[in-house]
Motif scaffolding. Sequence first.
Motif, PDB file in Angstrom:
ATOM      1  N   TRP A  40       0.835  -1.193   0.000  1.00  0.00           N
ATOM      2  CA  TRP A  40       0.000   0.000   0.000  1.00  0.00           C
ATOM      3  C   TRP A  40       0.875   1.250   0.000  1.00  0.00           C
ATOM      4  N   PRO A  41       0.744   2.136  -0.989  1.00  0.00           N
ATOM      5  CA  PRO A  41       1.659   3.279  -1.129  1.00  0.00           C
ATOM      6  C   PRO A  41       1.578   4.297  -0.006  1.00  0.00           C
ATOM      7  N   PHE A  42       0.446   4.369   0.696  1.00  0.00           N
ATOM      8  CA  PHE A  42       0.303   5.365   1.758  1.00  0.00           C
ATOM      9  C   PHE A  42       1.002   4.950   3.043  1.00  0.00           C
ATOM     10  N   THR A  43       1.312   3.677   3.170  1.00  0.00           N
ATOM     11  CA  THR A  43       1.973   3.186   4.392  1.00  0.00           C
ATOM     12  C   THR A  43       3.363   2.616   4.131  1.00  0.00           C
ATOM     13  N   HIS A  44       3.689   2.324   2.857  1.00  0.00           N
ATOM     14  CA  HIS A  44       4.986   1.716   2.557  1.00  0.00           C
ATOM     15  C   HIS A  44       5.724   2.429   1.426  1.00  0.00           C
ATOM     16  N   LYS A  91      14.325   8.274  -0.664  1.00  0.00           N
ATOM     17  CA  LYS A  91      15.467   9.179  -0.812  1.00  0.00           C
ATOM     18  C   LYS A  91      14.973  10.611  -0.985  1.00  0.00           C
ATOM     19  N   TRP A  92      15.824  11.569  -0.617  1.00  0.00           N
ATOM     20  CA  TRP A  92      15.414  12.967  -0.660  1.00  0.00           C
ATOM     21  C   TRP A  92      15.083  13.410  -2.086  1.00  0.00           C
ATOM     22  N   PHE A  93      15.848  12.903  -3.083  1.00  0.00           N
ATOM     23  CA  PHE A  93      15.584  13.326  -4.465  1.00  0.00           C
ATOM     24  C   PHE A  93      14.306  12.689  -5.000  1.00  0.00           C
ATOM     25  N   VAL A  94      13.888  11.560  -4.436  1.00  0.00           N
ATOM     26  CA  VAL A  94      12.590  10.987  -4.796  1.00  0.00           C
ATOM     27  C   VAL A  94      11.471  11.903  -4.305  1.00  0.00           C
ATOM     28  N   LYS A  95      11.643  12.436  -3.100  1.00  0.00           N
ATOM     29  CA  LYS A  95      10.659  13.364  -2.547  1.00  0.00           C
ATOM     30  C   LYS A  95      10.591  14.646  -3.373  1.00  0.00           C
ATOM     31  N   VAL A  96      11.750  15.130  -3.814  1.00  0.00           N
ATOM     32  CA  VAL A  96      11.777  16.329  -4.668  1.00  0.00           C
ATOM     33  C   VAL A  96      11.018  16.068  -5.970  1.00  0.00           C
ATOM     34  N   GLY A  97      11.213  14.876  -6.526  1.00  0.00           N
ATOM     35  CA  GLY A  97      10.487  14.512  -7.734  1.00  0.00           C
ATOM     36  C   GLY A  97       8.986  14.475  -7.510  1.00  0.00           C
ATOM     37  N   GLY A  98       8.576  13.983  -6.335  1.00  0.00           N
ATOM     38  CA  GLY A  98       7.154  13.957  -5.998  1.00  0.00           C
ATOM     39  C   GLY A  98       6.565  15.352  -5.918  1.00  0.00           C
ATOM     40  N   VAL A  99       7.314  16.278  -5.316  1.00  0.00           N
ATOM     41  CA  VAL A  99       6.855  17.669  -5.225  1.00  0.00           C
ATOM     42  C   VAL A  99       6.736  18.282  -6.614  1.00  0.00           C
ATOM     43  N   ALA A 100       7.711  17.997  -7.490  1.00  0.00           N
ATOM     44  CA  ALA A 100       7.692  18.549  -8.842  1.00  0.00           C
ATOM     45  C   ALA A 100       6.479  18.033  -9.626  1.00  0.00           C
ATOM     46  N   MET A 101       6.192  16.728  -9.511  1.00  0.00           N
ATOM     47  CA  MET A 101       5.037  16.164 -10.220  1.00  0.00           C
ATOM     48  C   MET A 101       3.726  16.754  -9.705  1.00  0.00           C
ATOM     49  N   TYR A 102       3.650  16.954  -8.397  1.00  0.00           N
ATOM     50  CA  TYR A 102       2.426  17.526  -7.825  1.00  0.00           C
ATOM     51  C   TYR A 102       2.256  18.983  -8.252  1.00  0.00           C
ATOM     52  N   ALA A 103       3.377  19.703  -8.370  1.00  0.00           N
ATOM     53  CA  ALA A 103       3.318  21.092  -8.842  1.00  0.00           C
ATOM     54  C   ALA A 103       2.812  21.153 -10.279  1.00  0.00           C
ATOM     55  N   LEU A 108       1.516  12.601  -1.330  1.00  0.00           N
ATOM     56  CA  LEU A 108       2.724  13.415  -1.196  1.00  0.00           C
ATOM     57  C   LEU A 108       3.070  13.621   0.277  1.00  0.00           C
ATOM     58  N   PHE A 109       2.049  13.826   1.111  1.00  0.00           N
ATOM     59  CA  PHE A 109       2.293  13.996   2.551  1.00  0.00           C
ATOM     60  C   PHE A 109       2.935  12.733   3.145  1.00  0.00           C
ATOM     61  N   CYS A 110       2.395  11.568   2.787  1.00  0.00           N
ATOM     62  CA  CYS A 110       2.947  10.303   3.292  1.00  0.00           C
ATOM     63  C   CYS A 110       4.378  10.101   2.811  1.00  0.00           C
ATOM     64  N   GLU A 111       4.644  10.527   1.583  1.00  0.00           N
ATOM     65  CA  GLU A 111       6.000  10.431   1.025  1.00  0.00           C
ATOM     66  C   GLU A 111       6.965  11.332   1.787  1.00  0.00           C
ATOM     67  N   MET A 112       6.532  12.539   2.105  1.00  0.00           N
ATOM     68  CA  MET A 112       7.419  13.519   2.740  1.00  0.00           C
ATOM     69  C   MET A 112       7.743  13.160   4.194  1.00  0.00           C
TER      70      MET A 112
END
Length: 245
Positions: free
Chosen positions: A61-65, A190-202, A180-184
């Motif tokens: 489940w992506p929201f928990t793992h 990894k930090w750059f994965v989180k940055v990618g998530g923010v960019a996609m959401y933007a 995105l919140f669960c990811e952050m």
Amino acid sequence: MALALCPQVLCSLGGWLSLYISFCHLNKHRSYEWSCRLVTFTHGILSIGLSAYIGFIDGPWPFTHPGSPNTPLQVHVLCLTLGYFIFDLGWCIYFQSEGPLMLAHHTLSILGIIMALVLGESGTEVNAVLFGSEITNPLLQMRWFLRETGHYHSFTGDVVDFLFVALFTGVRIGVGARLLFCEMVSPKPKWFVKVGGVAMYAVSWCFMFSIWRFAWRKSIKKYHAWRSRLSEERQQKHNGHLKTH
């Protein structure tokens, strides 16, 4: 591991390209964009089904793992989708059919999938992003086909537009914010994965602004048309009442 996946990605690219060529031969009286959008529609339906199965049934489940190691099925689906995005980005650049925002979306999608495949992790959330991004795609293509065939200004066109706006707002923006919140807050990705998530959401929010603007203009246009029709009906009733006297 990443190099071992190159043949799979190349096979996927070749498959989508072959499908496009087949559609071009079958629809010689149509434009190249018609065939490309048929490929896009096919990929949308396929990726929605596969990513939904992964997220809701196969797991995790992506929201928990978030940040979990990739499963074999996730890898296969990501390779399949990577081949498609490479094909579509190349088509868009060659025919110059899309603006900077769509090109940015495709580029981020390609980089995100490559990143997950190279790392061997975070396929869980990338697959979830794929589901959220593609769930509105078939409706977007249906809208284009309705326009091309002259059936857009109809009840069917209104239903397609409503479902598209509702799904984009609810899933891509609403559920996407939760993902995105669960990811952050998770320490695993990894930090750059989180940055990618923010960019996609933007990018999703950039699309959302234009979609809401379109929905507002269409709603106003429909409202004025309804008021005009109501006024005409009242005028006709009034004229009929005068004639009876």
